[in-house]
Structures are given as structure tokens and as C-alpha cells.
Design a protein around this motif. Structure first.
Motif, short mmCIF file in Angstrom:
data_model
loop_
_atom_site.label_atom_id
_atom_site.label_comp_id
_atom_site.label_asym_id
_atom_site.label_seq_id
_atom_site.Cartn_x
_atom_site.Cartn_y
_atom_site.Cartn_z
N THR A 275 44.44 40.74 40.99
CA THR A 275 44.19 42.08 41.54
C THR A 275 42.90 42.11 42.34
O THR A 275 42.85 42.65 43.46
CB THR A 275 44.13 43.12 40.41
OG1 THR A 275 45.38 43.17 39.73
CG2 THR A 275 43.80 44.50 40.96
N ASP A 276 41.84 41.51 41.78
CA ASP A 276 40.56 41.47 42.49
C ASP A 276 40.68 40.71 43.82
O ASP A 276 40.11 41.12 44.83
CB ASP A 276 39.49 40.80 41.62
CG ASP A 276 38.86 41.75 40.63
OD1 ASP A 276 38.86 42.97 40.89
OD2 ASP A 276 38.37 41.29 39.59
N LEU B 252 45.82 38.89 30.55
CA LEU B 252 45.33 39.89 31.49
C LEU B 252 44.21 39.35 32.38
O LEU B 252 43.92 39.91 33.43
CB LEU B 252 44.83 41.12 30.73
CG LEU B 252 45.91 42.00 30.10
CD1 LEU B 252 45.27 43.11 29.27
CD2 LEU B 252 46.81 42.59 31.17
N VAL B 253 43.59 38.25 31.95
CA VAL B 253 42.56 37.59 32.75
C VAL B 253 43.12 37.24 34.12
O VAL B 253 42.53 37.52 35.17
CB VAL B 253 42.03 36.33 32.03
CG1 VAL B 253 41.35 35.40 33.01
CG2 VAL B 253 41.10 36.71 30.90
N ARG B 254 44.26 36.57 34.11
CA ARG B 254 44.86 36.11 35.37
C ARG B 254 45.37 37.28 36.21
O ARG B 254 45.28 37.27 37.44
CB ARG B 254 45.97 35.11 35.07
CG ARG B 254 45.44 33.80 34.50
CD ARG B 254 46.53 32.82 34.16
NE ARG B 254 47.29 33.21 32.98
CZ ARG B 254 46.89 33.01 31.73
NH1 ARG B 254 45.71 32.45 31.49
NH2 ARG B 254 47.64 33.39 30.71
N GLY C 22 40.25 42.36 47.53
CA GLY C 22 39.00 41.93 48.16
C GLY C 22 37.76 42.36 47.41
O GLY C 22 36.74 42.71 48.02
N ASN C 23 37.82 42.31 46.09
CA ASN C 23 36.72 42.83 45.27
C ASN C 23 35.59 41.84 45.02
O ASN C 23 34.84 41.99 44.06
CB ASN C 23 37.27 43.33 43.93
CG ASN C 23 38.18 44.53 44.09
OD1 ASN C 23 38.09 45.26 45.07
ND2 ASN C 23 39.05 44.73 43.12
N HIS D 2 39.06 45.36 32.01
CA HIS D 2 38.08 44.70 31.15
C HIS D 2 37.79 43.26 31.58
O HIS D 2 36.82 42.66 31.12
CB HIS D 2 38.56 44.70 29.70
CG HIS D 2 38.64 46.07 29.10
ND1 HIS D 2 39.59 46.42 28.17
CD2 HIS D 2 37.90 47.19 29.32
CE1 HIS D 2 39.43 47.69 27.83
NE2 HIS D 2 38.41 48.17 28.51
N PHE D 3 38.65 42.72 32.45
CA PHE D 3 38.50 41.33 32.88
C PHE D 3 38.34 41.22 34.39
O PHE D 3 38.63 40.19 34.99
CB PHE D 3 39.71 40.52 32.40
CG PHE D 3 40.00 40.71 30.93
CD1 PHE D 3 39.14 40.20 29.98
CD2 PHE D 3 41.09 41.44 30.52
CE1 PHE D 3 39.37 40.39 28.63
CE2 PHE D 3 41.35 41.64 29.16
CZ PHE D 3 40.48 41.11 28.22
N SER D 4 37.83 42.28 34.99
CA SER D 4 37.61 42.28 36.44
C SER D 4 36.32 41.55 36.77
O SER D 4 35.49 41.26 35.90
CB SER D 4 37.51 43.73 36.94
OG SER D 4 36.34 44.34 36.40
N ILE D 5 36.12 41.25 38.02
CA ILE D 5 34.90 40.58 38.47
C ILE D 5 33.68 41.45 38.15
O ILE D 5 32.61 40.94 37.78
CB ILE D 5 34.97 40.26 39.99
CG1 ILE D 5 33.77 39.42 40.41
CG2 ILE D 5 35.09 41.50 40.82
CD1 ILE D 5 33.77 38.02 39.88
N VAL D 6 33.83 42.76 38.24
CA VAL D 6 32.75 43.67 37.90
C VAL D 6 32.38 43.56 36.43
O VAL D 6 31.21 43.52 36.06
CB VAL D 6 33.13 45.13 38.25
CG1 VAL D 6 32.10 46.10 37.70
CG2 VAL D 6 33.27 45.30 39.75
#
Length: 218
Positions: A177-178, A170-172, A182-183, A60-64
Motif C-alpha cells: 500500500t505504501d 499485514l506487513v506485506r 508513494g508514501n 500499524h505496519f506502515s512506513i510511518v
């Protein structure tokens, strides 16, 4: 976020903050009457007052997810848009720029446009304290040490520390992870090729960004 533009306003400036920060960091600017633009400061998902209870997974907090959420908000902004992003907010601004049809310009700071594969070692300086922004649950001492090390304006430390603690842990984790996977897009390539007016603000007291790298981008 519906905007009713008047003739004296030139458009809308949209401010996007960094990792574990909030829209409060732009409060003095958004409340200023000296800039003839409408001004909006967005809270990224999991930051500030944008903390929906149903968003409780790392994805839910990914770059996407950030890009999708901000683009949805921008659908309600009329007239020209100037994107202003700090740190993570700057990366997001670059990532979405090509999809903002009414984009007037792009301003980033604390944000080296990255290449693919991600060249963190080239864009950033080796500052150990920055690793705190990739830890899900840093302790109080780590947070204080990091903020005091990277923030020159000590009057701002209280707000920045409050924002950090308020942000979803979870933001961090998601950002780490991203970064590891390499997201992110080829921001460097977009930044040097786009004809949209764009600017990089670089402070001489910034201990985290490689200014020599920024010279290659501009």
C-alpha cells in the motif's frame, strides 16, 4: 535499550532488517567481538519477536509506524549512532536519518534510494519472484521459490524462510500500500545532499538491485 558506553567503544551500530525478515539475520555480526562498537539489531513491528497482539491493522505496519517506533527506540541509545539497513530497513534508515541527532553514518544494502515519484522501475531489476514480498498470504511454494531465487547463501535460506513465515501477513500488505501510494520520502535527494558519511554496499550476485542506478546515486 539503554546503552552504557565504555571508552573502548566508539558508539552504537543499529541494524535494521528487511521486509519479512528479522534481527536474527544479523546475529553473527552482533555477537562478534571484532567490531569495537555496541551493536543492536532491531525487530521491526510485525517481525521476529516484535509482535504486539494489539497491533492488528494494516496501518500499524506502515512506513510511518516503522519510523516512529525506531526513532522512539533510538532515544535510549547514547553516543554516536551508525545506522545499517537492509532492503526495507535501508529505506527506513534513510527516512529517519535526518531526525537522528547523534547520527555518525549511514550504511545501506539491497536498498536503492528512491526518487519522488517513486521510481521502482529504475532502482530495481524486473525480478518476478520479488512480488512475493508484497503478497499478504503467499503459499509455501511461492515462498520457497522466491527465497531460493534471491538468496545466494543457501545456508541462510532456512532462517530467512522461518522469518518470512513468522512475520505478520499485514506487513506485506502495508508495504504494498505504501509503495502504491508513494508514501516514501525523496530518499535519493537526501542521500546525495547530506554531508553525513554514507555508504551503499552492492553485491555483484544481487539479482534485484540495478547497479547502474546506484552509480548515479554515488
Amino acid at each position: 535499550m539503554k546503552q552504557n558506553l565504555t571508552k573502548q567503544h566508539k558508539g552504537t551500530i543499529v541494524f535494521i532488517h528487511g521486509n519479512s525478515s528479522s534481527s536474527e539475520i544479523f546475529k553473527a555480526t552482533t555477537e562478534s567481538d571484532l567490531i569495537p562498537y555496541h551493536k543492536i539489531a532491531i525487530d521491526l513491528l510485525g517481525h521476529g519477536n516484535n509482535q504486539p497482539e494489539h497491533l492488528n491493522q494494516e496501518e500499524h505496519f506502515s512506513i510511518v509506524a516503522y519510523k516512529k517506533d525506531i526513532l522512539k527506540q533510538l532515544e535510549h541509545v547514547e553516543g554516536d549512532v551508525l545506522l545499517v539497513g537492509n532492503s526495507l530497513g535501508g529505506h527506513i534508515a534513510i527516512e529517519i536519518a535526518s531526525q537522528v541527532t547523534n547520527l555518525k553514518g549511514l550504511v545501506i544494502f539491497g536498498t536503492p534510494p528512491l526518487k519522488k515519484p517513486l521510481n521502482f522501475d529504475e532502482g530495481f531489476l524486473p525480478v518476478e519472484e520479488l512480488q512475493t514480498f508484497f503478497k499478504e498470504e503467499p503459499n509455501q511454494r511461492e515462498i520457497e521459490t522466491t527465497i531460493n531465487a534471491i538468496v545466494n547463501n543457501k545456508e541462510a535460506c532456512t532462517q530467512i524462510m522461518s522469518d518470512f513465515k513468522k512475520s505478520n501477513p499485514l506487513v506485506r500488505k502495508a508495504i504494498a500500500t505504501d509503495a502504491a501510494n508513494g508514501n516514501f520520502s525523496n530518499e535519493y535527494d537526501y542521500f546525495i545532499k547530506t554531508e553525513t558519511p554514507k555508504y551503499i554496499i552492492s553485491g555483484y550476485q544481487d539479482i534485484s538491485i540495478n547497479s547502474d542506478y546506484l552509480q548515479k546515486v554515488t
